[in-house]
Design an enzyme around this catalytic site. Structure first.
Site, PDB file in Angstrom:
ATOM      1  N   ASP A 201    -121.622  59.602   4.592  1.00  0.00           N
ATOM      2  CA  ASP A 201    -120.504  59.801   3.682  1.00  0.00           C
ATOM      3  C   ASP A 201    -120.749  61.200   3.152  1.00  0.00           C
ATOM      4  O   ASP A 201    -121.661  61.409   2.344  1.00  0.00           O
ATOM      5  CB  ASP A 201    -120.543  58.786   2.540  1.00  0.00           C
ATOM      6  N   HIS A 202    -119.972  62.187   3.610  1.00  0.00           N
ATOM      7  CA  HIS A 202    -120.384  63.566   3.339  1.00  0.00           C
ATOM      8  C   HIS A 202    -120.362  63.909   1.852  1.00  0.00           C
ATOM      9  O   HIS A 202    -120.979  64.871   1.429  1.00  0.00           O
ATOM     10  CB  HIS A 202    -119.584  64.575   4.193  1.00  0.00           C
ATOM     11  N   HIS A 264    -115.882  57.720  -0.392  1.00  0.00           N
ATOM     12  CA  HIS A 264    -116.276  58.777  -1.323  1.00  0.00           C
ATOM     13  C   HIS A 264    -116.182  58.370  -2.803  1.00  0.00           C
ATOM     14  O   HIS A 264    -117.114  58.580  -3.563  1.00  0.00           O
ATOM     15  CB  HIS A 264    -115.417  60.025  -1.104  1.00  0.00           C
TER      16      HIS A 264
HETATM   17  C1  BG6 Z   1    -112.744  63.078   4.595  1.00  0.00           C
HETATM   18  C2  BG6 Z   1    -111.383  62.456   4.691  1.00  0.00           C
HETATM   19  O1  BG6 Z   1    -113.735  62.090   4.617  1.00  0.00           O
HETATM   20  O2  BG6 Z   1    -112.834  63.821   3.391  1.00  0.00           O
HETATM   21  C3  BG6 Z   1    -110.300  63.508   4.609  1.00  0.00           C
HETATM   22  O3  BG6 Z   1    -111.279  61.742   5.916  1.00  0.00           O
HETATM   23  C4  BG6 Z   1    -110.483  64.376   3.394  1.00  0.00           C
HETATM   24  O4  BG6 Z   1    -109.009  62.919   4.624  1.00  0.00           O
HETATM   25  C5  BG6 Z   1    -111.909  64.885   3.297  1.00  0.00           C
HETATM   26  O5  BG6 Z   1    -109.578  65.459   3.481  1.00  0.00           O
HETATM   27  C6  BG6 Z   1    -112.147  65.591   1.983  1.00  0.00           C
HETATM   28  O6  BG6 Z   1    -113.410  66.187   2.012  1.00  0.00           O
HETATM   29  P1  BG6 Z   1    -113.736  67.457   1.131  1.00  0.00           P
HETATM   30  O7  BG6 Z   1    -115.193  67.692   1.337  1.00  0.00           O
HETATM   31  O8  BG6 Z   1    -112.865  68.557   1.627  1.00  0.00           O
HETATM   32  O9  BG6 Z   1    -113.396  67.067  -0.282  1.00  0.00           O
END
Ligand code: BG6
Length: 509
Positions: A201-202, A264
């Site tokens: 989960d980044h 997230h």
């Molecule tokens: C991803 C989603 O996990 O996270 C995307 O699938 C989203 O839809 C993205 O745009 C948002 O990531 P960040 O790091 O740009 O906030």
């Protein structure tokens, strides 16, 4: 880090400074969008920082017909466009030879033998010692064929083998709902031990998200206040300015609840609400997060109707430019019911948080890209300084900005200079001043050193789905049109009304 906020004393490193061991990272879907935008630029930055081991290799594995050279060109263009630091020609000459490409169809077992032979050859040339990280940057339907392909080609070494490691990285979404997540986990477990599985989960790799634990448990001033005794409510906002972009096929089947909230936002909520873990070890941290997810009060059908808002963007103006409605975007059905916005109120039913609402909201095509956590402390009593002013004094608010402009702000009430006794909120603001590593850099490095702290464990993923499943079931039982909001606004009016019924309002990030 920020100016005055950090002195020169080097703090103890609880995680990190471990050397990344030799090994090969194989990216399934290595010529895809995620590799291009995120993984290859992250690997390049790790290499710039000297974090890739001397004996390492990166192998793209996918259907495209590419030579090693063509794959290097593909990587270079990704780095040129998306790396947080510009491509340095001298460094590129060192990095490019680490990249290789193997063509293969994920469902054709014979391709895995070719992959195995190539990896063994690289072991001999590059001294990668048989260590493997298999990164599944592929849709969930391919997780099983990829695992079984690796298994039948004899490429998965058992977790008990102390001489080499095999690890697998699984991208979110893990499944489409609780049942499919369980099935994916079940299948993964046939081939890999849980200690070999790294579910990404980044958001957990973002500096500010990781810093939440440090803020809470390495400072004595926050923790005593961190409960229903002093906190009125919490708002978690993850706002995106972008629309659906080029991911229509995936997104139109997922929607914001699955795409953002299940992963997230719930993970961020865990970091705010969890108890202090026993240690900083991976399982202790993940146990504490699991307790939060299991304490989330499940919604009943009536509550879903009242406290979960589904929105979809209509046309509007974003940053001064005309933006299309979701239903007019390429590859989106003109009658799509998919939500691009969700707002909800939930409760963590435990001793610490009883009665404190957590308001979550996320959406695409909102006025700006801004993710933050706002902790609203209770108001001071309506006596003394708070007896006369109308409206009452603002409460103290601690805002943790996840992105952009990462940092912390605390609103406090202060006297305005002058003879009269006039009060107003002032902001104590802290900004990170150095460019933080991208989340994927942190996470890829952790996979290589084998640290699972920032990855989701099977039970955590399933507990998050369990909570979300109730909402999905209610929505599926009585499908209704999402509430349309203008692109460039903060979501449908129902979102503001939902929080207003509690006598509160959304903060504007
Ligand atoms: C991803 C989603 O996990 O996270 C995307 O699938 C989203 O839809 C993205 O745009 C948002 O990531 P960040 O790091 O740009 O906030």
């Amino acid at each position: 880090m920020a100016d005055s906020a950090r002195d020169t004393t080097e703090v103890d490193l609880l995680r990190g400074r471990q050397h990344t061991p030799p090994g090969i990272l194989v990216i399934f879907g290595g010529a895809g969008d995620l590799s291009h935008r995120k993984l290859l630029p992250a690997l390049y930055n790790l290499s710039l920082d000297g974090e890739l081991p001397a004996h390492s290799a990166i192998v793209g594995f996918s259907m495209e017909d590419l030579t090693d050279d063509a794959y290097r060109k593909f990587a270079r263009s990704g780095i040129e466009q998306f790396s947080r630091r510009p491509l340095d020609e001298d460094h590129w000459k060192k990095f490019a030879p680490l990249l290789h490409f193997v063509r293969g169809n994920f469902t054709d077992q014979s391709n895995y033998k070719a992959l195995r032979d190539r990896l063994e050859a690289i072991d001999k040339e590059a001294g990668t010692q048989g260590n493997r990280v298999f990164y599944f940057a592929v849709p969930p339907a391919f997780i099983d064929p990829c695992s079984s392909g690796l298994h039948s080609a004899g490429m998965i070494r058992p977790a008990t083998d102390a001489t080499v490691f095999t690890r697998v990285v699984v991208e979110k979404p893990v499944g489409h709902d609780l049942a499919s997540a369980r099935e994916i986990d079940e299948r993964l477990a046939r081939y890999f031990d849980e200690s070999q599985i790294f579910r990404i989960d980044h958001y957990l790799g973002k500096e500010t998200v990781e810093n939440l634990l440090v803020l809470r448990f390495a400072n004595s001033m926050f923790e005593p206040l961190w409960s229903s005794r002093f906190i009125d409510h919490v708002q978690i906002t993850v706002a995106e300015q972008e629309g659906v972009g080029t991911r229509a096929d995936y997104y139109d089947h997922a929607g914001a609840l699955r795409d953002m909230v299940q992963s997230h936002l719930l993970q961020v909520l865990c970091m705010i609400a969890m108890e202090a873990p026993r240690t900083t070890g991976a399982d202790a941290v993940r146990d504490a997060k699991l307790d939060v997810l299991r304490s989330l009060k499940p919604f009943d059908a009536d509550e879903v109707g009242r406290f979960v808002v589904r929105g979809q963007y209509g046309e509007g103006l974003v940053a001064g430019e005309k933006a299309k409605a979701y239903r007019e975007e390429e590859h989106i059905a003109p009658d799509s019911m998919t939500e691009t916005f969700v707002a909800m109120r939930c409760f963590v039913e435990n001793w610490r948080w009883a009665g404190v609402p957590f308001y979550l909201r996320t959406g695409k095509r909102l006025p700006k890209r801004a993710s933050e956590i706002a902790i609203f402390f209770k108001s001071v009593p309506r006596i003394l300084f708070n007896s006369r002013p109308r409206p009452p004094l603002e409460p103290n608010i601690l805002v943790v900005r996840i992105q952009p402009d990462e940092g912390l702000a605390l609103n406090i009430i202060s006297k305005l200079p002058g003879a009269e006794l006039r009060l107003a909120p002032v902001k104590v603001d802290f900004h990170y001043t150095t460019a933080s590593p991208e989340a994927y850099e942190t996470l890829l490095r952790d996979v290589m050193i084998g640290d699972q702290t920032l990855f989701m464990r099977r039970d955590t993923v399933e507990a998050a789905w369990q909570f979300i499943q109730n909402i999905l079931d209610v929505w599926a039982a009585a499908p209704s049109e999402p509430k349309i909001y203008s692109a460039g606004s903060w979501g449908p009016v129902e979102s503001a009304l939902m929080i207003a019924t509690d006598g509160r309002a959304w903060r504007t990030p």
